[in-house]
Scaffold this motif. Structure first.
Motif, PDB file in Angstrom:
ATOM      1  N   PHE A 368       0.816  -1.211   0.000  1.00  0.00           N
ATOM      2  CA  PHE A 368       0.000   0.000   0.000  1.00  0.00           C
ATOM      3  C   PHE A 368       0.852   1.264   0.000  1.00  0.00           C
ATOM      4  O   PHE A 368       0.470   2.277  -0.596  1.00  0.00           O
ATOM      5  N   VAL A 369       2.014   1.234   0.653  1.00  0.00           N
ATOM      6  CA  VAL A 369       2.906   2.394   0.630  1.00  0.00           C
ATOM      7  C   VAL A 369       3.395   2.665  -0.785  1.00  0.00           C
ATOM      8  O   VAL A 369       3.371   3.806  -1.270  1.00  0.00           O
ATOM      9  N   LEU A 370       3.810   1.610  -1.486  1.00  0.00           N
ATOM     10  CA  LEU A 370       4.310   1.803  -2.846  1.00  0.00           C
ATOM     11  C   LEU A 370       3.184   2.224  -3.788  1.00  0.00           C
ATOM     12  O   LEU A 370       3.391   3.061  -4.678  1.00  0.00           O
ATOM     13  N   GLY A 371       1.982   1.671  -3.561  1.00  0.00           N
ATOM     14  CA  GLY A 371       0.845   2.100  -4.369  1.00  0.00           C
ATOM     15  C   GLY A 371       0.578   3.588  -4.202  1.00  0.00           C
ATOM     16  O   GLY A 371       0.269   4.289  -5.173  1.00  0.00           O
ATOM     17  N   GLY A 372       0.710   4.085  -2.972  1.00  0.00           N
ATOM     18  CA  GLY A 372       0.515   5.507  -2.726  1.00  0.00           C
ATOM     19  C   GLY A 372       1.588   6.383  -3.352  1.00  0.00           C
ATOM     20  O   GLY A 372       1.327   7.522  -3.737  1.00  0.00           O
ATOM     21  N   ILE A 373       2.804   5.834  -3.491  1.00  0.00           N
ATOM     22  CA  ILE A 373       3.908   6.605  -4.082  1.00  0.00           C
ATOM     23  C   ILE A 373       3.776   6.700  -5.596  1.00  0.00           C
ATOM     24  O   ILE A 373       3.957   7.765  -6.191  1.00  0.00           O
ATOM     25  N   VAL A 374       3.455   5.578  -6.252  1.00  0.00           N
ATOM     26  CA  VAL A 374       3.461   5.568  -7.721  1.00  0.00           C
ATOM     27  C   VAL A 374       2.247   6.277  -8.304  1.00  0.00           C
ATOM     28  O   VAL A 374       2.296   6.740  -9.447  1.00  0.00           O
ATOM     29  N   SER A 375       1.154   6.380  -7.536  1.00  0.00           N
ATOM     30  CA  SER A 375      -0.060   6.986  -8.077  1.00  0.00           C
ATOM     31  C   SER A 375       0.174   8.414  -8.585  1.00  0.00           C
ATOM     32  O   SER A 375      -0.150   8.729  -9.733  1.00  0.00           O
ATOM     33  N   PRO A 376       0.754   9.320  -7.781  1.00  0.00           N
ATOM     34  CA  PRO A 376       1.007  10.665  -8.313  1.00  0.00           C
ATOM     35  C   PRO A 376       2.111  10.692  -9.368  1.00  0.00           C
ATOM     36  O   PRO A 376       2.082  11.527 -10.276  1.00  0.00           O
ATOM     37  N   LEU A 377       3.093   9.790  -9.273  1.00  0.00           N
ATOM     38  CA  LEU A 377       4.170   9.765 -10.257  1.00  0.00           C
ATOM     39  C   LEU A 377       3.647   9.450 -11.657  1.00  0.00           C
ATOM     40  O   LEU A 377       4.173   9.932 -12.658  1.00  0.00           O
ATOM     41  N   SER A 378       2.602   8.638 -11.725  1.00  0.00           N
ATOM     42  CA  SER A 378       2.069   8.217 -13.019  1.00  0.00           C
ATOM     43  C   SER A 378       1.339   9.341 -13.748  1.00  0.00           C
ATOM     44  O   SER A 378       1.013   9.190 -14.928  1.00  0.00           O
TER      45      SER A 378
END
Length: 409
Positions: A368-378
């Motif tokens: 869930f931490v990584l999901g939260g990080i990549v969402s804005p990056l995408s």
């Protein structure tokens, strides 16, 4: 516990039916517990404008309810997983499911958006019990290839539930007010509670529990993370999910705004890609009976990396269209060979330390931490460019490949 011992003395459900039916009901109950909390993440997306109007607040404040839930489910896994190694699984699971029902019902009658924000955080913490403890219970019950089969099912449910949930929420939003979504979640919470009370047994005997207080919980987490193979397999799972979530976060903009497809066409494409992951996950449950999970995991990660990198190269060269969609489908199909096997291999290492709950917590929180990080990056380049999505997908896939290769050395 060896695989043979786990299979020769299997845990039974509380119903005590025939062994085959008992096993089906137990796996089904664990699947429900693994699905509801991830589904609650974003099932109400289509109802957000209605919520904003109802509470007389801004869209950004309503969107913040997603953030508070994600924080809650991450922290809940981090606390409840290790705590279950000390206190046992069953009581914590029942308490978490009961609190999920209360929080969901509270949101229906919430007077202000601030109350909704607080209840969403509580809902996330409570919902984490089903996900993290269900994963630990599989480690208690079996290991090896049988565990890989079960993890393939649970990991697919956990990862695809927040992908499919907005489609369900969209249907609800077209025919009912926003409160209906949380009435539905209350119903699912009651179903989880029934599964935990009536079907699922305690899987961690007192003699197998870790002794100590909060200090012991922290030391358990350090012990698991210091296990090189556990950490590498957990990273493989997390970055595999990161690659998938990059697609989930940005695909609606890329497919509709960049490629020019309609919302209906996007829904069809989205469903077809999800079906690819479901089919390969089902195939993995069959193949893992005769093949090593490590080999299947490597095959899946290589496939995901190759398709993601090829897609990135083509998009950077200006090729965006049918080839992009084909490669997205192939990339997502590889997921079915990654999630279950990576979790099974990581949990085998945690089980060796008799810390399955702690291992499950670390795996879930990293997801869930990584999901939260990549969402804005995408979405860094706005909603009319496919470049950030494909670059993030390829980067995550390559990190996952590096982790699985390092684990094989």
């Amino acid at each position: 516990m060896s695989q043979s011992s786990a299979e020769s003395h299997p845990f039974r459900s509380r119903l005590g039916l025939s062994p085959r039916l008992d096993r089906v009901l137990l796996i089904g109950a664990l699947g429900i517990l693994s699905a509801v909390s991830p589904m609650a993440t974003d099932v109400y997306l289509a109802s957000m404008p209605d919520m904003s109007e109802y509470f007389g607040t801004t869209a950004s404040l309503v969107q913040l309810t997603l953030t508070t839930y994600m924080i809650g489910i991450a922290l809940g896994q981090f606390v409840l997983g290790p705590l279950s190694d000390v206190l046992g699984r069953h009581k914590l699971m029942v308490a978490g499911n009961a609190l999920f029902v209360v929080a969901s019902l509270g949101i229906v009658f919430a007077p202000t958006i601030e109350v909704v924000l607080a209840l969403r955080a509580i809902q996330g913490v409570a919902g984490a019990a089903g996900v993290v403890i269900a994963r630990a219970m599989v480690s208690d019950m079996t290991t090896g290839r049988t565990a890989a089969q079960l993890y393939s099912i649970l990991a697919l449910i956990t990862s695809l539930a927040p992908v499919v949930a907005p489609l369900l929420g969209g249907v609800i939003a077209t025919v009912a007010q926003w409160q209906t979504v949380f009435w539905v979640l209350t119903g699912f919470g009651l179903l989880m509670l029934a599964c935990s009370v009536l079907v699922i047994p305690e899987t961690l005997p007192k003699a197998m529990r870790s002794q100590g207080g909060m200090g012991r919980i922290v030391r358990n987490a350090v012990t698991v993370v210091k296990d090189r193979w556990f950490t590498l397999y957990a990273l493989t799972f997390a970055f595999g999910f990161g690659s998938l979530f990059s697609y989930v976060s940005a695909s609606s903009f890329v497919i509709q705004n960049v490629m020019g497809y309609s919302a209906l066409a996007y829904s069809v494409i989205f469903a077809v890609n999800a079906a690819g992951a479901i089919v390969t996950a089902m195939l993995n449950t069959r193949l893992v009976k005769n093949r090593e999970p490590r080999a299947l995991l490597l095959m899946g990660v290589i496939g995901m990396s190759a398709t993601a990198c090829l897609n990135m190269i083509l998009v950077l060269l200006g090729v965006v269209g049918i080839p992009t969609l084909i490669l997205l489908f192939l990339m997502q199909s590889c997921i079915g060979f990654i999630f279950g096997n990576a979790v099974a291999l990581a949990q085998d290492r945690a089980h060796a330390h008799r810390l399955s709950g702690t291992g499950s917590a670390v795996v879930g929180m990293s997801q869930f931490v990584l999901g939260g990080i990549v969402s804005p990056l995408s979405g860094l380049a706005g909603d009319h460019s496919a470049v950030p999505m494909v670059v993030t997908m390829a980067a995550c896939a390559l990190v996952a490949l590096g982790a699985v290769l390092a684990a094989r050395r």
